[in-house]
Scaffold this motif. Structure first.
Motif, mmCIF file in Angstrom:
data_model
loop_
_atom_site.group_PDB
_atom_site.id
_atom_site.type_symbol
_atom_site.label_atom_id
_atom_site.label_comp_id
_atom_site.label_asym_id
_atom_site.label_seq_id
_atom_site.Cartn_x
_atom_site.Cartn_y
_atom_site.Cartn_z
ATOM 1 N N SER A 38 2.369 -3.450 -2.241
ATOM 2 C CA SER A 38 3.133 -2.559 -3.251
ATOM 3 C C SER A 38 3.522 -3.267 -4.515
ATOM 4 O O SER A 38 3.649 -2.676 -5.513
ATOM 5 C CB SER A 38 4.375 -2.130 -2.378
ATOM 6 O OG SER A 38 4.040 -1.029 -1.334
ATOM 7 N N SER A 41 0.715 -3.414 -6.699
ATOM 8 C CA SER A 41 0.350 -2.101 -6.995
ATOM 9 C C SER A 41 1.258 -1.822 -8.310
ATOM 10 O O SER A 41 0.695 -1.451 -9.435
ATOM 11 C CB SER A 41 0.542 -0.821 -5.821
ATOM 12 O OG SER A 41 -0.120 -0.920 -4.944
ATOM 13 N N ASP A 60 2.500 6.786 -4.491
ATOM 14 C CA ASP A 60 2.720 6.091 -3.289
ATOM 15 C C ASP A 60 2.220 6.723 -2.296
ATOM 16 O O ASP A 60 2.884 7.969 -1.889
ATOM 17 C CB ASP A 60 4.476 5.952 -3.393
ATOM 18 C CG ASP A 60 4.864 5.176 -2.243
ATOM 19 O OD1 ASP A 60 3.866 4.819 -1.325
ATOM 20 O OD2 ASP A 60 6.104 5.078 -2.163
ATOM 21 N N ASP A 62 1.866 5.288 0.763
ATOM 22 C CA ASP A 62 2.125 4.751 1.892
ATOM 23 C C ASP A 62 3.262 5.351 2.795
ATOM 24 O O ASP A 62 4.325 5.069 2.576
ATOM 25 C CB ASP A 62 2.689 3.260 1.649
ATOM 26 C CG ASP A 62 2.889 2.395 2.970
ATOM 27 O OD1 ASP A 62 2.753 2.874 3.950
ATOM 28 O OD2 ASP A 62 3.380 1.217 2.803
ATOM 29 N N THR A 67 7.597 2.196 0.183
ATOM 30 C CA THR A 67 8.281 1.132 -0.540
ATOM 31 C C THR A 67 8.778 1.392 -1.966
ATOM 32 O O THR A 67 9.458 1.331 -2.495
ATOM 33 C CB THR A 67 7.772 -0.208 -0.418
ATOM 34 O OG1 THR A 67 7.773 -0.540 0.893
ATOM 35 C CG2 THR A 67 8.634 -1.194 -0.852
ATOM 36 N N LEU A 68 7.486 1.881 -2.779
ATOM 37 C CA LEU A 68 7.910 2.318 -4.133
ATOM 38 C C LEU A 68 8.612 3.415 -4.254
ATOM 39 O O LEU A 68 9.310 3.600 -5.149
ATOM 40 C CB LEU A 68 6.407 2.351 -4.819
ATOM 41 C CG LEU A 68 5.639 1.203 -4.802
ATOM 42 C CD1 LEU A 68 4.081 1.511 -5.238
ATOM 43 C CD2 LEU A 68 6.166 0.177 -5.673
ATOM 44 N N ASP A 142 -1.186 3.449 -4.044
ATOM 45 C CA ASP A 142 -0.474 2.271 -2.879
ATOM 46 C C ASP A 142 -0.589 3.059 -1.710
ATOM 47 O O ASP A 142 -0.068 3.814 -1.442
ATOM 48 C CB ASP A 142 0.999 1.762 -3.309
ATOM 49 C CG ASP A 142 1.435 1.064 -2.404
ATOM 50 O OD1 ASP A 142 0.925 0.235 -2.104
ATOM 51 O OD2 ASP A 142 2.632 1.161 -2.077
#
Length: 203
Positions: A38, A41, A60, A62, A67-68, A142
């Motif tokens: 991340s 990314s 994002d 994920d 996380t982002l 990501d």
């Protein structure tokens, strides 16, 4: 650090120019959690956005650990999964950032399985809508770690180029080989060594 990511960016852009100049979709992933995917990314996206003729859409994907989405303060807002499941328009989910030519698409939420949504025809339709919306677009996705979730492979399959982040001195070789095997020979994969600390023994 910025110069290191500039070097990576130049290599990625050259490869896109040779292989997929009109569909520049980059998946950034890792074999395991905690490798820095991340982080990578975000910084690859920031570096790409410095190009005068490039617009960047950072996605994002994920879904287990967005996380982002948390970093951008977009928790609970519509995003990628809402576009795929409910047909939400891209314009209603994408977010502008404080960086010129850098846009962000948070994870969003869905009742269906994220893996099935990411591998559905709606994903290709969403990428086409993004290319129509933004000029000279590079999409940076990501993904989740490849060996921990099924969503990661579905997200990586959307890309024309994949960057596998490897934590220097930490990621087991067996995990890297397993991740590469999972991506398949048809994937265009590059490796990015993260958190390397130079020593006199490097030579």
């Amino acid at each position: 650090l910025a110069d290191e990511f500039r070097l990576a960016k130049r290599a990625l852009l050259r490869r896109f120019q040779r292989t997929h100049p009109r569909r520049r979709v980059l998946a950034i992933t890792s074999a395991l959690a905690g490798e820095g995917k991340s982080f990578s990314s975000l910084h690859v996206s920031l570096s790409l956005a410095l190009e005068r003729d490039v617009t960047v859409l950072l996605v994002d994907a994920d879904t287990p650990h967005p996380t982002l989405t948390r970093a951008f303060g977009c928790e609970g807002t519509p995003g990628l999964l809402d576009c795929l499941e409910r047909g939400l328009h891209l314009e209603d989910a994408v977010r502008a950032t404080s960086v010129d030519r850098l846009w962000f698409l948070p994870t969003g939420s869905a009742e269906q399985g994220a893996s099935e949504l990411l591998s559905s025809p709606q994903s290709a339709t969403l990428l086409e809508a993004a290319q129509a919306r933004f000029r000279n677009l590079v999409v940076v996705i990501d993904t989740a770690p490849l060996l921990l979730t099924v969503e990661a492979r579905a997200a990586a399959d959307l890309a024309t180029q994949t960057l596998l982040v490897v934590h220097a001195g930490s990621t087991p070789e067996a995990a890297i080989l397993q991740a590469l095997d999972g991506l398949g020979e048809e994937q265009d994969v590059q490796l990015l060594l993260n958190r390397h600390r130079p020593t006199p023994l490097d030579g």
